[in-house]
Scaffold this active site. Sequence first.
Site, PDB file in Angstrom:
ATOM      1  N   SER A  12      24.557  59.687  43.502  1.00  0.00           N
ATOM      2  CA  SER A  12      25.075  58.323  43.334  1.00  0.00           C
ATOM      3  C   SER A  12      24.121  57.596  42.387  1.00  0.00           C
ATOM      4  CB  SER A  12      25.183  57.611  44.686  1.00  0.00           C
ATOM      5  OG  SER A  12      23.999  57.751  45.424  1.00  0.00           O
TER       6      SER A  12
ATOM      7  N   GLU B 222      22.709  53.791  40.898  1.00  0.00           N
ATOM      8  CA  GLU B 222      22.602  52.347  41.148  1.00  0.00           C
ATOM      9  C   GLU B 222      22.400  51.606  39.824  1.00  0.00           C
ATOM     10  OE1 GLU B 222      20.282  51.149  44.595  1.00  0.00           O
ATOM     11  OE2 GLU B 222      19.311  49.623  43.351  1.00  0.00           O
TER      12      GLU B 222
ATOM     13  N   ASP C  95      14.583  40.207  49.917  1.00  0.00           N
ATOM     14  CA  ASP C  95      13.174  39.784  49.920  1.00  0.00           C
ATOM     15  C   ASP C  95      13.078  38.297  50.248  1.00  0.00           C
ATOM     16  OD1 ASP C  95      11.820  42.160  49.328  1.00  0.00           O
ATOM     17  OD2 ASP C  95      12.461  42.020  47.238  1.00  0.00           O
TER      18      ASP C  95
ATOM     19  N   PHE D  74       5.173  47.741  40.578  1.00  0.00           N
ATOM     20  CA  PHE D  74       6.277  47.481  41.499  1.00  0.00           C
ATOM     21  C   PHE D  74       6.039  48.225  42.817  1.00  0.00           C
ATOM     22  CE2 PHE D  74      10.846  48.385  42.667  1.00  0.00           C
ATOM     23  CZ  PHE D  74      11.087  47.111  43.135  1.00  0.00           C
TER      24      PHE D  74
HETATM   25  P1  FAD Z   1      15.606  44.871  56.902  1.00  0.00           P
HETATM   26  O1  FAD Z   1      15.958  46.301  57.085  1.00  0.00           O
HETATM   27  O2  FAD Z   1      16.421  43.857  57.615  1.00  0.00           O
HETATM   28  O3  FAD Z   1      14.110  44.670  57.337  1.00  0.00           O
HETATM   29  C1  FAD Z   1      13.061  45.433  56.717  1.00  0.00           C
HETATM   30  C2  FAD Z   1      11.952  45.669  57.730  1.00  0.00           C
HETATM   31  O4  FAD Z   1      11.305  44.424  58.002  1.00  0.00           O
HETATM   32  C3  FAD Z   1      12.501  46.205  59.017  1.00  0.00           C
HETATM   33  O5  FAD Z   1      12.260  47.579  59.085  1.00  0.00           O
HETATM   34  C4  FAD Z   1      11.805  45.406  60.099  1.00  0.00           C
HETATM   35  O6  FAD Z   1      10.877  46.219  60.752  1.00  0.00           O
HETATM   36  C5  FAD Z   1      11.130  44.276  59.392  1.00  0.00           C
HETATM   37  N1  FAD Z   1      11.779  43.017  59.828  1.00  0.00           N
HETATM   38  C6  FAD Z   1      12.923  42.482  59.366  1.00  0.00           C
HETATM   39  N2  FAD Z   1      13.212  41.324  59.987  1.00  0.00           N
HETATM   40  C7  FAD Z   1      12.197  41.146  60.860  1.00  0.00           C
HETATM   41  C8  FAD Z   1      11.896  40.149  61.790  1.00  0.00           C
HETATM   42  N3  FAD Z   1      12.695  39.070  61.958  1.00  0.00           N
HETATM   43  N4  FAD Z   1      10.789  40.318  62.532  1.00  0.00           N
HETATM   44  C9  FAD Z   1       9.982  41.376  62.367  1.00  0.00           C
HETATM   45  N5  FAD Z   1      10.201  42.347  61.487  1.00  0.00           N
HETATM   46  C10 FAD Z   1      11.297  42.255  60.755  1.00  0.00           C
HETATM   47  N6  FAD Z   1      16.967  43.655  47.279  1.00  0.00           N
HETATM   48  C11 FAD Z   1      17.796  42.748  46.698  1.00  0.00           C
HETATM   49  O7  FAD Z   1      17.463  41.554  46.619  1.00  0.00           O
HETATM   50  N7  FAD Z   1      19.002  43.139  46.163  1.00  0.00           N
HETATM   51  C12 FAD Z   1      19.452  44.420  46.219  1.00  0.00           C
HETATM   52  O8  FAD Z   1      20.543  44.726  45.739  1.00  0.00           O
HETATM   53  C13 FAD Z   1      18.597  45.401  46.838  1.00  0.00           C
HETATM   54  N8  FAD Z   1      18.984  46.698  46.943  1.00  0.00           N
HETATM   55  C14 FAD Z   1      18.182  47.586  47.609  1.00  0.00           C
HETATM   56  C15 FAD Z   1      18.647  48.898  47.803  1.00  0.00           C
HETATM   57  C16 FAD Z   1      17.869  49.824  48.511  1.00  0.00           C
HETATM   58  C17 FAD Z   1      18.403  51.224  48.708  1.00  0.00           C
HETATM   59  C18 FAD Z   1      16.591  49.441  49.018  1.00  0.00           C
HETATM   60  C19 FAD Z   1      15.746  50.441  49.768  1.00  0.00           C
HETATM   61  C20 FAD Z   1      16.137  48.147  48.845  1.00  0.00           C
HETATM   62  C21 FAD Z   1      16.913  47.194  48.153  1.00  0.00           C
HETATM   63  N9  FAD Z   1      16.501  45.874  47.986  1.00  0.00           N
HETATM   64  C22 FAD Z   1      17.336  44.960  47.363  1.00  0.00           C
HETATM   65  C23 FAD Z   1      15.173  45.443  48.465  1.00  0.00           C
HETATM   66  C24 FAD Z   1      15.216  44.812  49.876  1.00  0.00           C
HETATM   67  O9  FAD Z   1      15.958  43.624  49.827  1.00  0.00           O
HETATM   68  C25 FAD Z   1      13.794  44.532  50.331  1.00  0.00           C
HETATM   69  O10 FAD Z   1      13.098  45.724  50.566  1.00  0.00           O
HETATM   70  C26 FAD Z   1      13.668  43.569  51.516  1.00  0.00           C
HETATM   71  O11 FAD Z   1      12.312  43.166  51.640  1.00  0.00           O
HETATM   72  C27 FAD Z   1      14.101  44.133  52.845  1.00  0.00           C
HETATM   73  O12 FAD Z   1      15.475  44.197  52.979  1.00  0.00           O
HETATM   74  P2  FAD Z   1      16.113  45.181  54.068  1.00  0.00           P
HETATM   75  O13 FAD Z   1      17.556  45.050  54.134  1.00  0.00           O
HETATM   76  O14 FAD Z   1      15.568  46.535  53.861  1.00  0.00           O
HETATM   77  O15 FAD Z   1      15.497  44.503  55.371  1.00  0.00           O
END
Ligand code: FAD
Length: 304
Positions: A19, A21, A113, A223
């Site tokens: 896939s 991105e 983020d 990064f």
């Molecule tokens: P989550 O999975 O919700 O949380 C990440 C970790 O933080 C969790 O494992 C948890 O342990 C901890 N955590 C979360 N919330 C809490 C809380 N309330 N209290 C304590 N711990 C907590 N970013 C973008 O802006 N746009 C994109 O399109 C994008 N695409 C991505 C695609 C992939 C495949 C990946 C791996 C990352 C991408 N990102 C993107 C980056 C991502 O947004 C960041 O890594 C962000 O910091 C975490 O988002 P997440 O959904 O992984 O968070």
Amino acid sequence: MAAAHFSRRPGGIDDLRVSFEFFPPKNNELEERLWATVKKLAPLAPDFVSVTYGAGGSTRRRTLQTVEQLIGDTRLKVAAHLTCVDASRDEVDTVIREFMVLGVKRFVALRGDPAGGVGEVYRPHRDGYANGAELVGALAGHGATEITVSAYPEKHPESADFATDIEMLKRKVDNGATRAVTQFFFDNDIYERYVERVRRAGIYIPIVPGILPVHNFVQVANFAGRCGAHVPDWLAARFEALENDPQTHALVASAVAAEQVIDLIERGSTDLHFYTMNRADLSYAICHLIGMRPKSRAEPDVAA
Ligand code: FAD
């Protein structure tokens, strides 16, 4: 030689899925680059392609436009990334419906983020989804059929420990996630150990390795530092003193990524997700090396 091992795999390349991105372009030059990339990669018949959603929803309009154009002009299966940073549940639900109107049923669900940037404390919107797991639940409720989430082989920098990190992944799966794509990594042992931890936690969705071809080592190293991905010394040594030698840099990048991908396949990976950075060359070369070829011209994947 590694490629010879690969050709002896029972399933050959028939059981390999890739896939790609992309990010939504913000000017004409980047727009041209994106569509040239799509044109080059689409004939490899990827399992799906995805379009990122800018920090804090900053690319909402451009992500929607890019997704719409990919759906209209190609036969690719398109997944839309979505985050919940700085948005209320109502606002996020509206975006979900906008994607659904375009026919999108595949999503990559992310918390995103912190609005202040990586390293700041994440504060969910007062009326918003708190994390990736809550967003997954919302997408499932709206009828999404494929929900991909993030996974962190070196744990997310905000997670206190691996147990907390994997607990979040489990919550996402419990809410309807069907696949995880990992943050990029360069050491396959780290990925393998992570998948073992995830399986021990009773999580059985595919954990697809995210591959970042190194177009610019200096940028990648910076990064990686911000997102908690380890850059091994041997990798830095390979790119040493190549800042002003783009040709050698590209050849080394291709060799490094091919080595990583072939090793992953030998360890049993059947799915690979490429962070293309809207550039076809390295991703295409790596796919070629692992045996993928464009589909016949009689079955175009991109409208002429
Ligand atoms: P989550 O999975 O919700 O949380 C990440 C970790 O933080 C969790 O494992 C948890 O342990 C901890 N955590 C979360 N919330 C809490 C809380 N309330 N209290 C304590 N711990 C907590 N970013 C973008 O802006 N746009 C994109 O399109 C994008 N695409 C991505 C695609 C992939 C495949 C990946 C791996 C990352 C991408 N990102 C993107 C980056 C991502 O947004 C960041 O890594 C962000 O910091 C975490 O988002 P997440 O959904 O992984 O968070």
